[in-house]
Design an enzyme around this catalytic site. Structure first.
Site, PDB file in Angstrom:
ATOM      1  N   HIS A 111      19.117  23.089  43.878  1.00  0.00           N
ATOM      2  CA  HIS A 111      19.127  22.147  42.752  1.00  0.00           C
ATOM      3  C   HIS A 111      17.700  21.784  42.319  1.00  0.00           C
ATOM      4  O   HIS A 111      16.779  22.555  42.547  1.00  0.00           O
ATOM      5  CB  HIS A 111      19.976  20.927  43.109  1.00  0.00           C
ATOM      6  CG  HIS A 111      21.307  21.325  43.705  1.00  0.00           C
ATOM      7  ND1 HIS A 111      22.349  21.837  42.953  1.00  0.00           N
ATOM      8  CD2 HIS A 111      21.721  21.368  45.007  1.00  0.00           C
ATOM      9  CE1 HIS A 111      23.359  22.163  43.763  1.00  0.00           C
ATOM     10  NE2 HIS A 111      23.002  21.882  45.018  1.00  0.00           N
TER      11      HIS A 111
ATOM     12  N   GLU B 257      21.444  15.122  46.014  1.00  0.00           N
ATOM     13  CA  GLU B 257      21.237  16.265  46.905  1.00  0.00           C
ATOM     14  C   GLU B 257      19.854  16.899  46.686  1.00  0.00           C
ATOM     15  O   GLU B 257      19.191  17.301  47.635  1.00  0.00           O
ATOM     16  CB  GLU B 257      22.337  17.326  46.657  1.00  0.00           C
ATOM     17  CG  GLU B 257      22.235  18.528  47.599  1.00  0.00           C
ATOM     18  CD  GLU B 257      23.214  19.646  47.239  1.00  0.00           C
ATOM     19  OE1 GLU B 257      24.082  19.449  46.355  1.00  0.00           O
ATOM     20  OE2 GLU B 257      23.094  20.725  47.854  1.00  0.00           O
TER      21      GLU B 257
ATOM     22  N   GLU C 200      24.285  24.785  54.389  1.00  0.00           N
ATOM     23  CA  GLU C 200      24.719  23.413  54.085  1.00  0.00           C
ATOM     24  C   GLU C 200      24.459  22.618  55.366  1.00  0.00           C
ATOM     25  O   GLU C 200      25.231  22.666  56.318  1.00  0.00           O
ATOM     26  CB  GLU C 200      26.218  23.387  53.735  1.00  0.00           C
ATOM     27  CG  GLU C 200      26.603  24.151  52.472  1.00  0.00           C
ATOM     28  CD  GLU C 200      26.325  23.387  51.166  1.00  0.00           C
ATOM     29  OE1 GLU C 200      25.690  22.297  51.215  1.00  0.00           O
ATOM     30  OE2 GLU C 200      26.720  23.887  50.102  1.00  0.00           O
TER      31      GLU C 200
END
Ligand SMILES: [Zn+2]
Length: 484
Positions: free
Chosen positions: A315, A330, A447
Site C-alpha cells: 500500500h 495498514e 501477512e
C-alpha cells in the site's frame, strides 16, 4: 699461501710438535663426536671431521678458506691464523682464548686447536663474524651455515613430498633442551625460521632470507603445509628454544595448531604445518625483508557481486490498505517495518536491497511488478498486515506464494517470522495475488498479523516488535540465498 703450502706447513708443525712432545691435544677433543656441516643446505666434507669440543663446534681451517671463501693465512712462528673476508679481519692463535676482530679483542668459547694435523677453528665465532648465520641442530648433530646472500638455492623443491614425512612432523613435539646435549651457546637471532605469527588475516614467517615458500594442502584433518627451501629453524622460534621442531596452539577462527620442524637436510627444508578446523586457502603475498607473508585467498579475491533482494512495502499514499482496530492504516505499519528491513539488509556485505517505496507514496500493482522485474532481484517480498473486521478475535501469521518456485522462500520466511512474533500459525498458503503471479523471481507476500485484532495491532506498531521482525526477515532472506 696456497692450500698445499698451508697443509705442508701444518704437517711440519704437527710432526715437530709430536717430536717435541709439546703439542697438547685437548682432552675434550679426544672423546669427541663428529658432526655434520651444511652450507646453504649442501653437506660439506672435510678430511678432519668437524666436531664439538666443550659445547662448541670446531671445523678445519680448510673449510673456512674453501667453502666460506675467506682468505686464511698461517704464521708458523707465532702459531697465528688470520681469516680475512670483505672488510672483516679475524686473528686467532692456537690455544689462545683471545682473538681479535678488526683489531677489537674478543674472548673465545674455545681456542683454536690442532687436531689430527688440522688447525681447527671455532665455527660460530668465525662464521658469525663473517656475516653468516650458524644454527646447531642437536637431533641430527649438524651445524647449518647460511650465507646472507644465499636465497632460493633450492627453489625447485617438489611441492608435495610425501605424507609419511608429514606424519613425522605430526608426531613432533617441542624439543627438551636437556636432550640437546650440545647446544651452540649464545645464539643470536639471524636468518632461519625465528618467528611464526598467526593473526586473523595473515600468517607471517620470519625467515631472514627472501625465499618463496611452497604451499600445499593435506586433508583429514585439513592442514596447510608450508615448505621453506634453504631455511633452518632458528635457535629459538617465537622466543622458545626449539632448535629442531616445535608446536604451539593459536586462538583463531580456523587455525588450531602450528607445528614446525626441519623436514629435510638435503636439500634443507623447514616445514611449517598449519592445522585447520576448516580449509582456508592461503597465498604468499610478499617475501621481502626476510619475511614471508601469507594471506587467505578469499581476502585477496575481488568481492562477489551483491545479491539483490526486492522489498515491497504494501500500500502507500492514496492506498491506505486495511484500517486497523485503533483507526490507523495498514500502509503506516508496512512502511516503517520495510524501511527497517531495508536498512538492516544494506549492512549485509553481500546483499543489495531494492525497495518499491521508502515514503508514503502511491505505487500501483503494475508498477510494483514492473519495478521488481526490472531490478534483477533474486527474490520479492511484499509486506502486509491482515484484517478481518467480522471477527476481531482472529489472529496469526499467513505467508502467501503463487508459483511453486516460490514455495521454499515462503516456508523459510514463515518459519522465521513465527519464531520472532510468536503469533498463531495460519500457515503458508497459495494465492493468486498479482505481485506474486506476475513477478519473475520467487515471490512471497507476508501477512505479519491481524491489524483488526487489538493485541496484534498494538504489537505490530511497536518499534521493538518491528526491529525483531525485521531481524528475523534478514535471517530468513540470508538462509534462502544461502540455499540457492
Ligand atoms: Zn495489505
Amino acid at each position: 699461501m696456497s692450500r698445499l703450502q698451508l697443509k705442508s706447513k701444518l704437517l711440519i708443525l704437527l710432526w715437530v710438535a709430536l717430536w717435541m712432545g709439546s703439542l697438547t691435544i685437548p682432552q675434550n677433543a679426544q672423546a669427541l663426536t663428529p658432526i655434520d656441516l651444511y652450507l646453504n643446505g649442501k653437506k660439506l666434507t672435510a678430511e678432519v671431521a668437524p666436531r664439538i669440543v666443550k659445547d662448541t663446534a670446531v671445523v678445519p681451517v680448510r673449510i673456512i678458506a674453501e667453502e666460506l671463501g675467506a682468505e686464511v693465512k698461517w704464521e708458523d712462528a707465532t702459531r697465528k691464523v688470520s681469516v680475512v673476508q670483505n672488510q672483516v679481519s679475524i686473528n686467532l692463535q692456537i690455544d689462545n682464548e683471545e682473538a681479535t676482530v678488526n683489531g677489537a679483542s674478543r674472548k673465545l668459547e674455545i681456542p683454536p686447536m690442532i687436531v689430527e694435523g688440522s688447525t681447527m677453528l671455532p665455527l660460530r665465532f668465525v662464521g658469525e663474524n663473517l656475516g653468516m648465520h650458524v644454527t646447531w641442530d642437536p637431533r641430527s648433530q649438524s651445524v647449518y651455515l647460511f650465507k646472507a646472500d644465499a636465497n632460493s638455492s633450492t627453489s625447485s623443491v617438489p611441492a608435495q613430498t610425501n605424507t609419511t614425512a608429514d606424519e613425522i612432523i605430526k608426531q613432533s613435539r617441542p624439543i627438551n633442551l636437556a636432550e640437546s646435549s650440545k647446544p651452540v651457546p649464545a645464539a643470536q637471532q639471524k636468518p632461519g625460521l625465528t618467528q611464526i605469527m598467526v593473526s586473523e588475516d595473515q600468517i607471517e614467517l620470519h625467515i631472514g632470507l627472501n625465499v618463496t615458500p611452497s604451499l600445499f594442502y593435506l586433508e583429514n584433518p585439513d592442514r596447510l603445509v608450508i615448505d621453506l627451501p634453504g631455511i633452518a629453524t632458528g635457535s629459538t622460534v617465537n622466543g622458545d628454544p626449539a632448535v629442531q621442531n616445535g608446536q604451539f596452539d593459536v586462538v583463531h577462527p580456523t587455525i588450531s595448531h602450528v607445528r614446525y620442524a626441519v623436514f629435510s637436510h638435503e636439500p634443507l627444508i623447514t616445514r611449517v604445518v598449519i592445522d585447520m578446523n576448516k580449509k582456508i586457502e592461503y597465498e604468499v603475498v610478499t617475501t621481502a625483508g626476510g619475511l614471508a607473508v601469507l594471506k587467505p585467498k578469499a581476502a585477496i579475491e575481488p568481492e562477489l557481486p551483491k545479491r539483490k533482494v526486492f522489498l515491497d512495502a504494501g500500500h502507500g499514499g492514496d492506498d491506505i490498505g486495511a484500517p486497523t482496530i485503533s483507526n490507523r492504516y495498514e500502509k503506516d505499519f508496512t512502511l516503517p517495518l520495510t524501511n527497517t528491513l531495508y536498512e538492516l539488509l544494506k549492512q549485509e556485505k553481500n546483499i543489495e536491497p531494492i525497495v518499491t517505496r521508502t515514503s508514503d507514496t502511491t505505487v500501483d500493482l503494475d508498477e510494483r511488478v514492473a519495478l521488481a522485474n526490472a531490478s534483477g532481484a533474486e527474490l520479492f517480498l511484499s509486506i502486509h498486515g491482515n484484517s478481518y473486521k467480522e471477527n476481531r478475535s482472529i489472529r496469526g501469521t499467513e505467508t502467501y506464494y503463487s508459483r511453486s518456485d516460490s514455495l521454499e522462500l515462503a516456508k523459510i520466511i514463515h518459519r522465521h517470522v513465527l519464531e520472532a512474533n510468536n503469533f498463531p500459525d495460519r500457515k503458508v498458503k497459495k494465492s493468486n495475488f498479482k505481485v506474486l503471479r506476475e513477478t519473475t523471481m520467487p515471490a512471497v507476500l507476508l501477512e505479519v498479523g491481524f491489524l483488526s485484532n487489538s493485541a496484534e495491532e498494538k504489537q505490530m506498531f511497536s518499534d521493538d516488535f518491528q526491529q525483531r521482525l525485521a531481524q528475523a526477515l534478514v535471517e530468513a532472506i540470508k538462509e534462502y540465498l544461502h540455499n540457492q
